[in-house]
Design an enzyme around this catalytic site. Structure first.
Site, PDB file in Angstrom:
ATOM      1  N   LEU A 125       0.843  -1.188   0.000  1.00 48.14           N
ATOM      2  CA  LEU A 125       0.000   0.000   0.000  1.00 48.14           C
ATOM      3  C   LEU A 125       0.885   1.247   0.000  1.00 48.14           C
ATOM      4  O   LEU A 125       0.746   2.141  -0.828  1.00 48.14           O
ATOM      5  CB  LEU A 125      -0.889  -0.039   1.253  1.00 48.14           C
ATOM      6  CG  LEU A 125      -1.753   1.160   1.573  1.00 48.14           C
ATOM      7  CD1 LEU A 125      -2.803   1.367   0.498  1.00 48.14           C
ATOM      8  CD2 LEU A 125      -2.442   0.972   2.928  1.00 48.14           C
ATOM      9  N   GLU A 364       1.062   0.070   9.932  1.00 47.69           N
ATOM     10  CA  GLU A 364      -0.392  -0.113   9.857  1.00 47.69           C
ATOM     11  C   GLU A 364      -1.160   1.028  10.509  1.00 47.69           C
ATOM     12  O   GLU A 364      -2.128   0.837  11.229  1.00 47.69           O
ATOM     13  CB  GLU A 364      -0.808  -1.473  10.444  1.00 47.69           C
ATOM     14  CG  GLU A 364      -0.295  -2.591   9.540  1.00 47.69           C
ATOM     15  CD  GLU A 364      -0.950  -3.930   9.775  1.00 47.69           C
ATOM     16  OE1 GLU A 364      -2.178  -3.979   9.940  1.00 47.69           O
ATOM     17  OE2 GLU A 364      -0.209  -4.915   9.792  1.00 47.69           O
TER      18      GLU A 364
END
Ligand SMILES: Cc1cc2nc3c(=O)[nH]c(=O)nc-3n(C[C@H](O)[C@H](O)[C@H](O)COP(=O)(O)OP(=O)(O)OC[C@H]3O[C@@H](n4cnc5c(N)ncnc54)[C@H](O)[C@@H]3O)c2cc1C
Ligand SMILES: Cc1cc2nc3c(=O)[nH]c(=O)nc-3n(C[C@H](O)[C@H](O)[C@H](O)COP(=O)(O)OP(=O)(O)OC[C@H]3O[C@@H](n4cnc5c(N)ncnc54)[C@H](O)[C@@H]3O)c2cc1C
Lengths: 380, 257
Positions: A125, A364
């Site tokens: 990502l 995260e």
């Protein structure tokens, strides 16, 4: 209300603890020092069915729940943060999105080898210029006949050098309001045009592989698009919510380890003719650590339980991640303090806990982003 | 092959153990499968995988023993039997357990019964041999290797560090010693499957036994922890002075000379 784990959950916790104590603990210092990804440990974990805990048997999983998975991550994190991070990333980021959003065919083909542990998965990502702001993704996937052609750059991707599949997020078009549509696409790691390098010299989680990925005209069939083409962004927000529970569990493991080391040491170490655990200044540190570890555990278990009950868990996952990882950092820091000069030395392990815990406040979703998520849930 | 394992729940001696009023406190103690019985479970699974048949794990215990039985099922045993004496017996000893097991095995056609060499809590090492005597089958204790070909069995037995090779035949009871195998961890799928495996619960009544039939033959007078290990003493001076001091300690303080 019932705070007891089920029999299966207790058995899983004990099994993973025994395995971690016997097979991972003796290598933890070396893994960190040499920054070596412990492939052999992942093979053993696969044999024990740990790689597929939250996935059904039909896709090679073990048919467990999120809570069992969180217990396993905690126990592994308790002995080795590097192994814990790679484990959590492989399951929550590499495999889970395929389970949540994949077609039957994608699950058979891509989830099965990840769940039975024959292969590792990665989730790409983050980009050099799109970290917290994932909406700023620059990587593009352009349709070309039956394929997508992907171009772009990803950074800090866990397990990528050892992965067989990488889920990559890319801009696939524009919405009517002019915003980018971001989708997730399954990219086999051996695709032509894909270059993976892991040259990062990290502060902590040094045994966890972290890599940079360059996608130069990488061609994958359109059928590799994961889930709804219009809802890619929502999908990975959901994936990250789930991932946060596992990072929280990892923080909990490190915090637990810090408490155990500090308590043992404080009872043994004598200064001024007494155990340092008899000094109130040290006792108060231990009392705070112990309380925070238990609070973090309750939050992790609650978030996992909510997910298992198919109830909303986004806010609780953010609470858990934020609190457990900051607890890990504080507990590791105090564990070093209680060890005095010895705590500063690698041999005593607590300094590694601090370095490993620091990553958990960043990966995260940083602590700031967790606070943003929570504030949004409050209606701000 | 009809394979049975005798399994006992014991407290984990690596965890802290508290004794009060001559009894071990259950609260806070961690309970595990007796480690020697883990070798028995592992061996039973391996023998079944090699020769076919079924592994049944039997315990004489209480309701909480189910956890240890489930763990054995998760390792790969097929069936489990809990003989729950919680409501019927105040106390028991090796005689009690062996008598109950005798009654249990009366109508079973066991080819092979495996137990641990000793249980780490009471360490009598008697349940296995007593049971074999009652059942009238041969037994070999502290085994470190087991080979079965048809009815013939070749065993390596640990005798205080040396190896004795014993030939015998089925049906047979053995007790397992460290070195026999490496017990596996119960795998995740194993743990999930164990939920669905049969676990039968019996009471001594179901075995046509009365409390009196199995009343303990021994009495526990007291239970206490070993004295704390004291710090060692380092003798000083040159070698001859140290020898003199050592001899004097052995003579006068320790009174062993
Ligand atoms: C070891 C490691 C493993 C990783 N594994 C993966 C992986 O497997 N897959 C993957 O995709 N990514 C992975 N990452 C990337 C990680 O998710 C990002 O580093 C993280 O999201 C932060 O992004 P950034 O580094 O670009 O920092 P930035 O986003 O540039 O943040 C810098 C600072 O600004 C703060 N900040 C940013 N925006 C705001 C705001 N709106 N309000 C307040 N503060 C703000 C942040 O909290 C932070 O303190 C990994 C990173 C590391 C270090
Ligand atoms: C890199 C490094 C360089 C160093 N350089 C030198 C040097 O050049 N020369 C030198 O002589 N030393 C040096 N030291 C040693 C350093 O000064 C000691 O480590 C420090 O004084 C702490 O002592 P300790 O490690 O024995 O910890 P301890 O004294 O055992 O302390 C352990 C913990 O108990 C706490 N504690 C102890 N007593 C009490 C009390 N009464 N009440 C409340 N809390 C208490 C401490 O605060 C600490 O948290 C160095 C250490 C390091 C790590």
């Amino acid at each position: 209300m019932n705070f007891e784990l089920t029999k299966e959950q207790r058995m899983i916790k004990k099994m993973v603890r025994d395995f971690a104590e016997d097979s991972i603990r003796p290598k933890a210092i070396q893994i960190d020092k040499e920054a070596r990804f412990p492939v052999e440990i992942f093979e053993q974990m696969a044999e024990l069915g740990l790689m597929g805990i939250p996935f059904p048997e039909e896709y090679g999983g073990s048919d467990g729940d999120t809570l069992s998975y969180a217990l396993a991550v905690e126990e592994i994190g308790r002995v080795c943060g590097s192994t814990g991070l790679s484990y959590a990333a492989a399951v929550s980021l590499g495999a889970s999105p395929i389970y949540y959003f994949g077609t039957e065919e994608q699950k058979q083909k891509y989830l099965t080898p990840l769940a039975n542990g024959k292969a590792l998965g990665s989730f790409g990502l983050t980009e050099p210029n799109a970290g917290s702001d994932a909406g700023g993704t620059k990587t593009t996937a352009v349709e070309d006949g039956a394929d997508y052609i992907i171009n772009g750059e990803k950074c800090f991707i866990t397990n990528a050098s050892f992965a067989e599949t990488i889920i990559v997020t890319a801009v696939t078009g524009k919405q009517s309001n002019g915003k980018n549509i971001i989708s997730a696409i399954i990219v086999p790691a051996d695709s032509e045009g894909l270059t993976i390098t892991s040259n990062y010299d990290k502060m902590g989680v040094r045994g966890s592989d972290t890599a940079e990925i360059i996608l130069d005209n990488v061609r994958v069939p359109k059928e590799n698009l994961l889930g709804d083409p219009e809802k890619g962004f929502k999908q990975f927000l959901y994936t990250l919510d789930g991932g946060r529970i596992s990072i929280a569990a990892l923080g909990l493991g490190i915090a637990q380890a810090s408490l155990e080391k500090a308590l043992d040491y404080a009872k043994e170490r004598k200064q001024f003719g007494k155990s340092i655990s008899s000094f109130q200044a040290v006792q108060f540190k231990l009392a705070d650590m112990s309380m925070e570890v238990e609070l973090a555990r309750n939050m992790v278990h609650k978030a996992a339980w909510l997910k298992d009950q198919d109830k909303p868990f986004s806010k609780e996952a953010a609470y858990a991640k934020l609190y457990a990882t900051e607890t890990a950092f504080r507990a590791a820091n105090q564990a070093i303090q209680i060890h005095g000069g010895y705590g500063y030395m690698r041999e005593y392990e607590v300094e590694r806990y601090l370095r490993d815990a620091k990553l958990l406040e960043i990966g995260e979703g940083t602590s700031e982003i967790q606070r943003l998520v929570i504030a949004r849930q409050l209606g701000c | 092959m009809n394979i049975y394992v005798l399994l006992k729940k014991t407290f984990d001696t690596e965890e802290k153990i508290n004794v009060s009023n001559g009894e071990i406190e259950d609260d806070g103690a961690e309970f595990i499968i007796n480690p020697y019985d883990e070798y028995a479970v592992e061996e039973a699974i391996n023998q079944r995988d090699a020769h076919g048949g079924e592994v049944t794990v039997v315990t004489v215990g209480d309701e909480d023993s189910e956890k240890q039985l489930r763990t054995a099922l998760a390792m790969g045993a097929d069936k489990a039997v809990l003989i729950n004496t919680e409501d019927d017996l105040e106390e028991g000893d090796a005689f009690t357990t062996a008598k109950i097991l005798e009654a249990y095995f009366e109508d079973k056609e066991a080819d092979l019964i495996l137990g641990g060499n000793v249980a780490i809590d009471e360490a009598s090492g008697q349940v296995g041999p007593r049971l074999a005597e009652y059942l009238g089958i041969p037994y070999v204790t502290t085994i470190t290797d087991l080979k079965i070909e048809g009815e013939n069995v070749t065993i390596e037995k640990d005798v205080e560090g040396d190896v004795e090779i014993v030939e015998t035949s089925l049906p047979l009871l053995v007790t397992c010693q460290q070195g026999l195998n490496e017990p596996r961890y119960p795998s995740l799928p194993g743990i999930m499957k164990a939920k669905k495996k049969p676990l039968e619960e019996l009471e001594i009544d179901d075995l046509d036994l009365d409390e009196d039939d199995v009343a303990a033959k021994t009495k526990t007078i007291d239970i206490f922890l070993p004295p704390e290990k004291e710090a060692g003493r380092v003798l000083e001076g040159d070698a001859s002075e140290q020898v003199q001091e050592l001899v004097s300690i052995l003579k006068n303080d320790e009174k062993v000379l």
